[in-house]
Design an enzyme around this catalytic site. Structure first.
Site, PDB file in Angstrom:
ATOM      1  N   SER A 141     -22.026   1.925  -8.171  1.00  0.00           N
ATOM      2  CA  SER A 141     -22.363   0.643  -8.896  1.00  0.00           C
ATOM      3  C   SER A 141     -21.716  -0.593  -8.243  1.00  0.00           C
ATOM      4  CB  SER A 141     -21.620   0.907 -10.494  1.00  0.00           C
ATOM      5  OG  SER A 141     -21.576  -0.182 -11.177  1.00  0.00           O
ATOM      6  N   TYR A 155     -14.778   3.046 -15.980  1.00  0.00           N
ATOM      7  CA  TYR A 155     -16.009   3.574 -15.366  1.00  0.00           C
ATOM      8  C   TYR A 155     -15.891   2.948 -13.879  1.00  0.00           C
ATOM      9  CZ  TYR A 155     -20.953   3.042 -13.775  1.00  0.00           C
ATOM     10  OH  TYR A 155     -22.043   2.749 -13.177  1.00  0.00           O
TER      11      TYR A 155
END
Length: 253
Positions: A141, A155
């Site tokens: 990501s 995250y």
């Protein structure tokens, strides 16, 4: 085991029942043999039916369990006698500020976003070493480069961990097997159910600005399969953003 391996490459895609995984399966259905892995068996079967290829294998498995990941490798080799590409695509978000994180929050992010990928890399590596070639693609990501969303703190941390783990695995393995590649693909916001499925809820990814479709990300992953680049962003300007972030951190106050 089949005596004659298929001529088309065999790719395993985890998290294949929806989102980026399903889009990638659709993109590769006519060029690769597919092994589609997710927890939702019915969704996998429905996707395989839509793709219409008789050579698609679906496996209901929880890739946060090491033994189930190992079963995927064994089943794939039993069915096709080859395994060429492994895409670690399972991931989960979280909505919680860093000051509020609990042990359970951290454990969940590490189990889903890091350990599932580690299990995949370790499970497939003996076969890749045996044949001297292979390709693992870990879906990371942009938040693993630039931690710009505080509510996604754990995250982001898990994706930073995944990035470092991938780079170290690549360096270790390529000392003896240079044709085994470990690639990172870093999307930004993708219009999937990621936001709705985040731990503790969160904003719908479909409503956030500067988003991409799952199909756009799948196209980038397909390109990485072809060119085997080590580290790829899914939109122009993202690499420059990451470099700019690091430069800003290094400036004198």
């Amino acid at each position: 085991m089949s005596s004659t391996p298929p001529s088309r490459p065999v790719v395993v895609i985890t998290g294949a029942s929806s989102g980026i995984g399903a889009a990638l399966a659709t993109r590769l259905a006519h060029t690769h043999h597919l092994v589609l892995v997710a927890r939702r068996a019915e969704a996998l079967r429905a996707l395989a039916g839509q793709l219409g290829s008789p050579d698609i294998v679906t496996m209901a498995a929880d890739v946060t369990v090491r033994s189930e990941v190992e079963d995927v490798v064994e089943t794939t080799l039993s069915r096709f006698s080859r395994l060429d590409i492994w895409v670690n695509n399972v991931g989960r978000g979280i909505t919680r500020a860093p000051s509020q994180l609990t042990d359970a929050d951290i454990d969940d992010m590490m189990q889903v976003n890091v350990k599932s990928a580690l299990y995949g890399m370790q499970a497939v590596l003996p076969h890749f070493r045996l044949v001297g070639r292979g390709h693992v693609i870990n879906v990371s990501s942009m938040l693993g480069r630039v931690p710009m969303a505080t509510f996604r703190s754990a995250y982001s941390a898990s994706k930073h961990f995944l990035n470092a783990l991938t780079a170290n695995m690549r360096a270790e393995v390529q000392e003896t097997h240079p044709d085994i590649q470990f690639s990172l693909v870093s999307p930004g916001v993708v219009r999937t159910e990621f936001g709705r499925n985040a731990l503790h809820g969160g904003p719908d990814s479909h409503t956030l600005p500067n988003s991409q479709s799952a199909e756009e990300v799948a196209e980038v992953i397909a390109q990485v399969i072809a060119d085997r680049r080590a580290d790829v962003y899914t939109r122009s300007g993202m690499a420059e953003m990451a470099v700019g972030y690091l430069r800003e951190l290094g400036r004198d106050p």
